[in-house]
Design a protein around this motif. Structure first.
Motif, PDB file in Angstrom:
ATOM      1  N   TYR A  81      -9.706  28.565 -14.454  1.00 18.56           N
ATOM      2  CA  TYR A  81      -9.482  29.955 -13.587  1.00 18.56           C
ATOM      3  C   TYR A  81      -9.567  29.853 -12.009  1.00 18.56           C
ATOM      4  O   TYR A  81      -9.058  30.263 -11.452  1.00 18.56           O
ATOM      5  N   TYR A  82     -10.703  29.131 -11.781  1.00 17.76           N
ATOM      6  CA  TYR A  82     -11.161  28.938 -10.513  1.00 17.76           C
ATOM      7  C   TYR A  82      -9.752  27.903  -9.931  1.00 17.76           C
ATOM      8  O   TYR A  82      -9.372  27.876  -8.565  1.00 17.76           O
ATOM      9  N   ASP A  83      -9.436  26.878 -10.537  1.00 15.66           N
ATOM     10  CA  ASP A  83      -8.154  25.980 -10.125  1.00 15.66           C
ATOM     11  C   ASP A  83      -7.025  26.922  -9.863  1.00 15.66           C
ATOM     12  O   ASP A  83      -6.438  26.690  -8.782  1.00 15.66           O
ATOM     13  N   TYR A  84      -6.954  27.662 -10.851  1.00 11.39           N
ATOM     14  CA  TYR A  84      -5.700  28.709 -10.511  1.00 11.39           C
ATOM     15  C   TYR A  84      -5.785  29.435  -9.169  1.00 11.39           C
ATOM     16  O   TYR A  84      -4.855  29.674  -8.621  1.00 11.39           O
ATOM     17  N   ILE A  85      -6.865  30.128  -9.089  1.00 15.56           N
ATOM     18  CA  ILE A  85      -7.259  30.788  -8.042  1.00 15.56           C
ATOM     19  C   ILE A  85      -7.067  30.078  -6.649  1.00 15.56           C
ATOM     20  O   ILE A  85      -6.600  30.587  -5.629  1.00 15.56           O
ATOM     21  N   ALA A  86      -7.224  28.800  -6.694  1.00 16.52           N
ATOM     22  CA  ALA A  86      -7.148  27.958  -5.693  1.00 16.52           C
ATOM     23  C   ALA A  86      -5.617  27.791  -5.053  1.00 16.52           C
ATOM     24  O   ALA A  86      -5.261  27.481  -4.024  1.00 16.52           O
ATOM     25  N   THR A  87      -4.676  27.946  -6.076  1.00 17.52           N
ATOM     26  CA  THR A  87      -3.327  27.773  -5.792  1.00 17.52           C
ATOM     27  C   THR A  87      -3.019  29.062  -4.623  1.00 17.52           C
ATOM     28  O   THR A  87      -1.638  28.913  -3.956  1.00 17.52           O
ATOM     29  N   PHE A  88      -3.608  30.010  -4.655  1.00 15.25           N
ATOM     30  CA  PHE A  88      -3.267  31.105  -3.851  1.00 15.25           C
ATOM     31  C   PHE A  88      -4.364  31.650  -2.752  1.00 15.25           C
ATOM     32  O   PHE A  88      -4.360  32.344  -1.743  1.00 15.25           O
ATOM     33  N   ASP A  89      -5.448  31.274  -3.131  1.00 13.11           N
ATOM     34  CA  ASP A  89      -6.643  31.528  -2.319  1.00 13.11           C
ATOM     35  C   ASP A  89      -7.771  30.467  -2.536  1.00 13.11           C
ATOM     36  O   ASP A  89      -8.650  30.612  -3.024  1.00 13.11           O
ATOM     37  N   PRO A  90      -7.534  29.335  -1.667  1.00 13.26           N
ATOM     38  CA  PRO A  90      -8.550  28.030  -1.864  1.00 13.26           C
ATOM     39  C   PRO A  90      -9.890  28.395  -1.346  1.00 13.26           C
ATOM     40  O   PRO A  90     -10.830  27.863  -1.998  1.00 13.26           O
ATOM     41  N   GLU A  91      -9.990  29.279  -0.289  1.00 14.77           N
ATOM     42  CA  GLU A  91     -11.331  29.497   0.122  1.00 14.77           C
ATOM     43  C   GLU A  91     -12.180  30.371  -0.876  1.00 14.77           C
ATOM     44  O   GLU A  91     -13.540  30.064  -1.437  1.00 14.77           O
ATOM     45  N   GLU A  92     -11.573  31.554  -1.505  1.00 14.73           N
ATOM     46  CA  GLU A  92     -12.263  32.111  -2.689  1.00 14.73           C
ATOM     47  C   GLU A  92     -12.754  31.143  -3.797  1.00 14.73           C
ATOM     48  O   GLU A  92     -13.726  31.251  -4.254  1.00 14.73           O
ATOM     49  N   ALA A  93     -11.555  30.398  -4.152  1.00 13.83           N
ATOM     50  CA  ALA A  93     -12.058  29.317  -5.477  1.00 13.83           C
ATOM     51  C   ALA A  93     -13.133  28.488  -4.881  1.00 13.83           C
ATOM     52  O   ALA A  93     -13.913  28.416  -5.830  1.00 13.83           O
ATOM     53  N   LYS A  94     -13.131  27.880  -3.760  1.00 11.17           N
ATOM     54  CA  LYS A  94     -14.273  27.037  -3.075  1.00 11.17           C
ATOM     55  C   LYS A  94     -15.499  27.659  -3.394  1.00 11.17           C
ATOM     56  O   LYS A  94     -16.614  27.059  -3.922  1.00 11.17           O
TER      57      LYS A  94
END
Length: 287
Positions: free
Chosen positions: A70-83
Motif C-alpha cells: 500500500y505504501y509503495d502505491y502511495i509512493a507513486t503519487f506522494d513519495p514524501e507521505e509514503a516515506k
C-alpha cells in the motif's frame, strides 16, 4: 508436561479470531488491488480499509508486507507521505528499538556520575524522560544524546561514532529473549516497543539528520542564547527534542530547595519554550 486438552481448548478459543483476521486480510488485499487498478488517490478513503491491518499485524508478517505494498502505491503519487509512513511502520514494529537502546547506553556511559541541579542522577532524572517524550525513534535517540557534546567533553562526531559502535554490539547480541534482559525491565519497557529480530539500518540521510540536530542542540556552537534558540527553531528534529528538554527542565520539583536563581532560570525556560512552541505551530501550519 503440557496438557493437550488445554492446548486444544486454546486453539478452539482463538480459531474465530484467526478466521476473522484471515477474512479481513483477504478483503483488504482485494481492496488494495482495486485501489491500484482504479488509481485511487484519496488517502482518507483508502486508510479506512487499510488501517484495519494494524489490528493483527506482526513484524515481518504477510500483513506487514501488504501494508508495505500500500505504501509503495502511495509512493507513486506522494513519495514524501509514503516515506513517512514506512518509517512510522518500522518504528511501530520494533525495528528501531535496539537503536534507541544503544543511544541510551551511550548516554548512560557518557553521563555516568553526573547529577542534575537537584542532586538526582542525570540519566534517570532528565535524559531518560526526554527520550521517553520522543514521538519517534529519532526523537528518542536525540533525546538521549542531546547533552553529550555539551557536558561530556566529546564532539558530535565522537557521539555518532560511539552510537555506531553500540548499535553493532547490541545488534550482534546472540540472546534470543530480550525481554529477559535486565535493561528491558529497568527502563526500555517504557521507552519503546519490544525489539524485532531485524534491526533497521540507519541511512546516510537519517544519520545526517541526527548529527545536525545534535549540533544545533549544543549551545557551545552558538554565539548567544538567543542565536541558539533561533537556530533550533529552524531544525524540526532539534526543535521537537528541545521542547521535550525544556519541559523536563521546567519541572521545579526536581530541585527540593529551590532558590531565586532557580526560579529565574525557570522563567527563562518558559519564555524559550513559548518561542519554540510557536515555531513548531508555524512549521506544522506551513506544512
Amino acid at each position: 508436561m503440557e496438557d493437550p486438552r488445554i492446548s486444544k481448548e486454546l486453539i478452539e478459543a482463538f480459531r474465530p479470531i484467526v478466521e476473522m483476521n484471515n477474512a479481513q486480510f483477504r478483503q483488504v488485499k482485494t481492496m488494495l488491488a482495486g485501489f491500484i487498478a482504479l488509481q485511487e488517490r484519496d488517502l482518507n478513503y483508502m486508510d479506512e480499509y487499510m488501517d484495519t491491518l494494524f489490528n493483527f499485524m506482526d513484524p515481518m508478517s504477510e500483513t506487514e508486507m501488504l501494508m508495505r505494498q500500500y505504501y509503495d502505491y502511495i509512493a507513486t503519487f506522494d513519495p514524501e507521505e509514503a516515506k513517512e509512513r514506512i518509517g512510522s511502520l518500522e518504528d511501530d514494529m520494533g525495528y528501531m528499538t535496539k537503536i534507541v537502546y544503544a543511544a541510551g547506553l551511550v548516554a548512560q556511559k557518557l553521563h555516568k556520575g553526573q547529577t542534575d541541579k537537584g542532586g538526582n542522577d542525570y540519566f534517570e532524572s532528565h535524559l531518560l524522560k526526554v527520550a521517553d517524550s520522543g514521538f519517534d525513534w529519532k526523537e528518542k535517540v536525540v533525546g538521549f544524546l542531546h547533552d553529550a557534546s555539551e557536558d561530556c567533553n566529546v564532539t558530535v562526531d565522537d557521539v555518532m561514532h560511539l552510537l555506531d559502535e553500540e548499535i553493532s554490539r547490541v545488534v550482534d547480541n546472540p540472546k534470543e529473549h530480550w525481554y529477559e534482559e535486565e535493561w528491558w525491565e529497568d527502563w526500555m519497557e517504557d521507552i519503546d516497543v519490544y525489539p524485532c529480530v531485524i534491526t533497521h539500518i540507519i541511512t546516510d540521510e537519517e544519520r545526517e539528520e541526527i548529527k545536525t540536530a545534535l549540533t544545533h542542540l549544543d549551545h557551545h556552537t552558538a554565539l548567544s542564547r538567543e542565536e541558539y534558540i533561533n537556530r533550533i527553531s529552524t531544525n524540526f528534529l532539534a526543535l521537537k527534542v528541545k521542547l521535550n528538554d525544556l519541559k523536563n527542565n521546567m519541572d521545579i520539583t526536581r530541585i527540593p530547595e529551590s532558590t531565586e536563581k532557580d526560579y529565574a532560570r525557570l522563567d527563562r525556560y518558559k519564555k524559550e519554550y513559548d518561542i519554540l512552541l510557536e515555531a513548531l505551530h508555524n512549521r506544522l501550519n506551513d506544512d
